[in-house]
Design a protein around this motif. Structure first.
Motif, PDB file in Angstrom:
ATOM      1  N   GLN A 110       9.465   1.481  -7.749  1.00  0.00           N
ATOM      2  CA  GLN A 110       9.382   0.052  -7.447  1.00  0.00           C
ATOM      3  C   GLN A 110      10.776  -0.552  -7.282  1.00  0.00           C
ATOM      4  O   GLN A 110      10.990  -1.438  -6.441  1.00  0.00           O
ATOM      5  CB  GLN A 110       8.626  -0.686  -8.564  1.00  0.00           C
ATOM      6  N   PRO A 113      12.600   2.331  -3.783  1.00  0.00           N
ATOM      7  CA  PRO A 113      11.568   3.054  -3.022  1.00  0.00           C
ATOM      8  C   PRO A 113      12.092   4.266  -2.273  1.00  0.00           C
ATOM      9  O   PRO A 113      11.346   5.206  -2.022  1.00  0.00           O
ATOM     10  CB  PRO A 113      11.046   1.992  -2.039  1.00  0.00           C
ATOM     11  N   LEU A 139       3.109   6.620  -3.867  1.00  0.00           N
ATOM     12  CA  LEU A 139       4.282   5.773  -3.633  1.00  0.00           C
ATOM     13  C   LEU A 139       5.459   6.585  -3.116  1.00  0.00           C
ATOM     14  O   LEU A 139       6.238   6.111  -2.272  1.00  0.00           O
ATOM     15  CB  LEU A 139       4.666   5.035  -4.924  1.00  0.00           C
ATOM     16  N   ASN A 142       4.856   7.208   0.570  1.00  0.00           N
ATOM     17  CA  ASN A 142       4.968   5.981   1.348  1.00  0.00           C
ATOM     18  C   ASN A 142       6.421   5.513   1.422  1.00  0.00           C
ATOM     19  O   ASN A 142       6.902   5.119   2.500  1.00  0.00           O
ATOM     20  CB  ASN A 142       4.092   4.894   0.717  1.00  0.00           C
ATOM     21  N   GLY A 143       7.136   5.576   0.285  1.00  0.00           N
ATOM     22  CA  GLY A 143       8.546   5.187   0.291  1.00  0.00           C
ATOM     23  C   GLY A 143       9.385   6.102   1.158  1.00  0.00           C
ATOM     24  O   GLY A 143      10.287   5.663   1.875  1.00  0.00           O
ATOM     25  N   GLN A 373       0.604  -2.406  -9.647  1.00  0.00           N
ATOM     26  CA  GLN A 373       1.723  -1.733  -8.995  1.00  0.00           C
ATOM     27  C   GLN A 373       1.580  -1.746  -7.475  1.00  0.00           C
ATOM     28  O   GLN A 373       2.560  -1.870  -6.745  1.00  0.00           O
ATOM     29  CB  GLN A 373       1.851  -0.303  -9.520  1.00  0.00           C
ATOM     30  N   ARG A 376       2.570  -5.131  -6.303  1.00  0.00           N
ATOM     31  CA  ARG A 376       4.033  -5.244  -6.312  1.00  0.00           C
ATOM     32  C   ARG A 376       4.654  -4.472  -5.152  1.00  0.00           C
ATOM     33  O   ARG A 376       5.634  -4.918  -4.542  1.00  0.00           O
ATOM     34  CB  ARG A 376       4.571  -4.712  -7.646  1.00  0.00           C
ATOM     35  N   TRP A 377       4.080  -3.322  -4.828  1.00  0.00           N
ATOM     36  CA  TRP A 377       4.566  -2.505  -3.710  1.00  0.00           C
ATOM     37  C   TRP A 377       4.292  -3.201  -2.376  1.00  0.00           C
ATOM     38  O   TRP A 377       4.964  -2.963  -1.383  1.00  0.00           O
ATOM     39  CB  TRP A 377       3.894  -1.138  -3.771  1.00  0.00           C
TER      40      TRP A 377
END
Length: 848
Positions: A110, A113, A139, A142-143, A373, A376-377
């Motif tokens: 977070q 990323p 995540l 995706n990041g 989360q 927030r992402w």
């Protein structure tokens, strides 16, 4: 350095990682993947100047893996190899391999990323499919796609998934058909010894005790005993202590995540010379850890896993049978260092009935933390890559909770409060408690309470007489009370966690400080911030039963001092499968006056107009409620016509259309319209006929019923309504005329009679005496020829003798037999040989 099975595969693994950014590695327990792989790739050219992050599912495994890797390098933890876990971290400026728990990575992503400076993320023991691991993988991918893609100019971020048992091909498909490498398993054979079939209701501990004592007598070496939870570990340890009294050569060592570090080390390290260990462990020892000296495994075949119930919004720990994959991993513990033995406390036939793999946590967990989360992402669930997507019901429940806690606004967008919650390393409930407590100037109490709620109950099973009152746990943290033997470790961890929370809250201002922060009433208020759905009200004064704000029932299993309070907030409760009531394990009293001040956000005001079922009259009152619990009631006078009408409509919606004065003729009218509408829809044409089904009428009460309710003041008044006139307004011109044409109430028959049709059946039924149809060759049709009726052919006494939609075939094939029977029973009636040329009649015989 000892040779391990994974060693021969390491060159292939290094090549695969050089060629691809995603690789799947399958290696059974004992292959050495955890301690060999990170070191093997550390000096690869594609990793120069970058670090490795390796995820472990548990704190104990993360710390043990870091220590083992560091020892392989001849270093101490914190140099080349470090770790980060909850409440503890050891990393330094030269650290290149960080072993972390899975939740740590999700939070790190977070803030960063792109994972700058990281070249490889290793997901170890991915087969355990923890919720944090699934989220961290989603995540990470995706990041990486957003910030480390081919066009970014950054060095690629590689992902390695390592597993003891996993459907590798399925996972490879998730990662763009990543290569799958497989290593051989354990080096030594394990002899499996089956137990008697497990019986429902059988006590676990005597069976385990008997098997352990038998294994100590029959086999050399140390034992690893798998038990479902801490309670079973404690009971078996006590019984073994008694059974082995006087034997100095056997040491009993519990092993679970709540133990102090020194006790964990004692369980993992080799037994001193001349001693044997009996390690009593939860499934924490299933993978990742090597427990030196173990060559005998005793497996109870059970595990305790959390299961979330979207219906109640609560998570309970269920004890259930393990999967075959878990049983294989547990048995593998016995063959890591030498040939071993595994005692399974169930039969071979029962083993074949076990599920193949354990269910992923994401499919049965509380998803509030995941939902926060993702908010927030800044993504929706379907924008990420999942091996198993979060279940829709549990995810919707999680979003609803976040809305109640103020983390999301009405549009579902993360609020500033939600952002602050997401930055705290705690469940959203606990994060909300901490922030609201700090704002009220109750930060220290909030941190202590959050620490207690974030860990297992520090006196559960360890301190008699403590009851369910949270005040007694706070007294242990403050030092006012002394912890019982076995609880000191939990108290120390809670104190550490409270200090950690205090550090996070230093930047949060006190905005609405209370005037009496030392008052004991604030404990219940803080608890209500975290668990608004578990505010509870006593059913009767002094009783053990309470009703929760979420509508569920909860009770104390035995007399408790908290039962003198009418209002509670319940922090911990649970039930066995099939039980309606939850058992209260942890709670605090609540002062209901706080709903007028700091807890006002949880109160809703609702004007209700409801029928008094006993007297059949409308009553109106204003209710202040906390969830399903009513705080106060106030009678309302001078109701507006709109409010009265809305209440009456809701009454009909609740009780159903049977409350209205239906007649058989009106039900036939409804069925005629629905027949014509259905014929249109069957032909895939848009129908001009309105939907007048009961469900559609209930949904549209405001449009067709509400305008006529002005004179209804009692239940009996519904019978005076002109229901036919109301409903006929739903059929615009010229449909009423077409209705009589296409779906007539009756049909003419050859005898000259008009016979009513019954539209309550499908197809509509024409019940007519057989003699009245003489001369009719074909079955009658309605609906402009699109629908044949169903003929119920009747005897002179109007009893059915035949049901058919093919009249021509009946005359041709069946009539002769029917005629013979009818002629015998009704000899005075007319039964011609050829019905198609005979004269129809409604009498016994045609008129001459």
């Amino acid at each position: 350095m000892n040779t391990l099975p994974i060693d021969s595969l390491l060159p292939d693994l290094c090549r695969a990682l050089a060629d691809r950014d995603e690789v799947v590695l399958e290696a059974p327990p004992g292959a050495g993947k955890t301690t060999r792989v990170p070191l093997a790739v550390l000096d690869q050219p594609w990793l120069v100047g970058q670090r490795i992050i390796m995820l472990e599912p548990r704190r104990l495994a993360a710390r043990a893996a870091a220590e083992r890797l560091a020892s392989e390098l001849g270093e101490v933890v914190g140099e080349t190899v470090g770790y980060r876990i909850r409440l503890d971290s050891k990393v330094g400026p030269r650290t290149r391999i960080e072993v972390v728990t899975e939740g740590i990575l999700a939070r790190r992503l977070q803030d960063d990323p792109a994972l700058e400076g990281v070249g490889l993320v290793i997901f170890d023991e991915f087969h355990e499919r923890s919720l944090d691991a699934d989220l961290a993988l989603a995540l990470t991918l995706n990041g990486r796609a957003m910030f480390r893609g081919a066009d970014s100019g950054e060095a690629p971020l590689k992902v390695l998934l390592m597993s003891a048992t996993l459907e590798g091909e399925r996972l490879a498909g998730l990662l763009d058909d990543a290569p799958v490498l497989r290593s051989e398993g354990r080096m030594y054979p394990v002899d499996t010894r089956w137990g008697a079939p497990w019986q429902a209701g059988e006590w676990l501990e005597p069976k385990v005790l008997q098997t352990v004592l038998q294994a100590l007598a029959d086999e050399p070496g140390s034992l690893l005993v798998f038990l479902p939870g801490q309670a079973e570990i404690r009971r078996v340890a006590e019984q073994l202590g008694e059974a082995l009294a006087g034997r100095s050569d056997v040491r009993v060592c519990p092993l679970h995540g709540e133990l102090e570090l020194s006790a964990q080390r004692t369980a993992i390290e080799p037994a001193p010379a001349g001693l044997r260990k009996v390690v009593l462990a939860t499934n924490i020892a299933e993978t990742s850890l090597t427990i030196d000296g173990v060559r005998v495994v005793v497996d109870a075949g059970l595990a305790r896993v959390p299961r979330f119930d979207p219906g109640s919004g609560m998570t309970r720990l269920d004890t259930g049978r393990i999967s075959r994959a878990s049983a294989t991993q547990r048995a593998g513990r016995a063959g890591r260092l030498q040939p071993g033995v595994c005692y399974r406390l169930w039969s071979q036939a029962q083993h074949e009935q076990l599920s193949a793999y354990s269910s992923a946590e994401i499919l049965q967990a509380d998803l509030a933390g995941l939902a926060l989360q993702l908010a927030r992402w800044g993504v929706e669930v379907d924008e990420l890559v999942w091996l198993d997507p979060p279940p829709a019901a549990a995810y919707a429940q999680a979003r609803d909770l976040l809305l109640r806690l103020g983390a999301l606004d009405e549009r579902g967008v993360l609020t500033a409060h939600g952002q602050a919650m997401a930055e705290l390393p705690a469940h959203p409930r606990i994060a909300h408690l901490l922030l609201r407590g700090q704002a009220l100037g109750l930060g220290e109490l909030a941190c202590d309470l959050a620490a207690l709620l974030g860990e297992r109950d520090i006196v559960r099973g360890g301190q008699c007489g403590a009851g369910a009152d949270l005040h007694s746990r706070l007294a242990l943290l403050s030092g006012e009370s002394r912890a019982a033997r076995g609880a000191a470790g939990g108290v120390q961890r809670a104190r550490q966690l409270a200090k950690q929370f205090q550090g996070y809250l230093r930047r949060v201002p006190v905005s609405e400080a209370v005037s009496d922060p030392e008052s004991g009433r604030w404990l219940g208020a803080l608890l209500a911030f975290a668990y608004p759905d578990r505010v509870a009200r006593q059913r009767r004064e002094g009783g053990a039963e309470y009703r929760l704000a979420n509508g569920r029932a909860a009770l104390f299993n035995e007399a408790d001092a908290l039962m003198k309070h009418a209002w509670l907030v319940v922090a911990d409760l649970g039930s066995r499968q099939g039980q309606r009531e939850e058992r209260i394990y942890l709670a605090a009293e609540l002062e209901p006056a706080l709903f007028d001040s700091v807890l006002a956000e949880q109160v809703t005001s609702q004007d209700l107009l409801e029928w008094d079922e006993r007297e059949g009259v409308l009553r109106a009152e204003r209710q202040r409620k906390v969830g399903d619990l009513v705080l106060s009631r106030e009678a309302l006078a001078g109701l507006s016509a709109e409010a009265r009408t809305a209440a009456l409509v809701n009454l009909v919606r609740r009780k159903g259309l049977a409350l209205l004065p239906w007649t058989p003729e009106l039900r036939q009218w409804q069925a005629r319209i629905m027949l014509l509408r259905g014929l249109d829809l069957q032909s895939q044409a848009s129908s001009e006929w309105p939907d007048v089904s009961d469900s559609a009428l209930l949904a549209s009460l405001d449009a067709w019923l509400a305008p006529y309710l002005g004179k209804v003041t009692r239940l009996s008044h519904f019978g005076n309504l002109d229901l036919p006139s109301m409903l006929q307004t739903l059929l615009p011109w010229p449909l009423p005329q077409r209705l009589d044409e296409w779906a007539p109430r009756s049909l003419p028959v050859p005898s000259g009679s008009r016979i009513g049709l019954d539209y309550s059946e499908h197809p509509p039924v024409l019940a007519v005496r057989l003699q009245e149809l003489f001369g009719l060759a074909e079955t009658p049709r309605i609906a402009n020829g699109r629908q044949q009726v169903l003929l119920h052919l009747l005897s002179p006494a109007r009893r059915p003798v035949q049901v058919t939609q093919d009249l021509a075939n009946f005359w041709r094939t069946t009539y002769a037999e029917v005629k013979k029977d009818l002629k015998g029973r009704y000899p005075k009636h007319y039964w011609p040989d050829d019905p198609l040329i005979a004269e129809p009649t409604a009498r016994a015989k045609p008129r001459k």
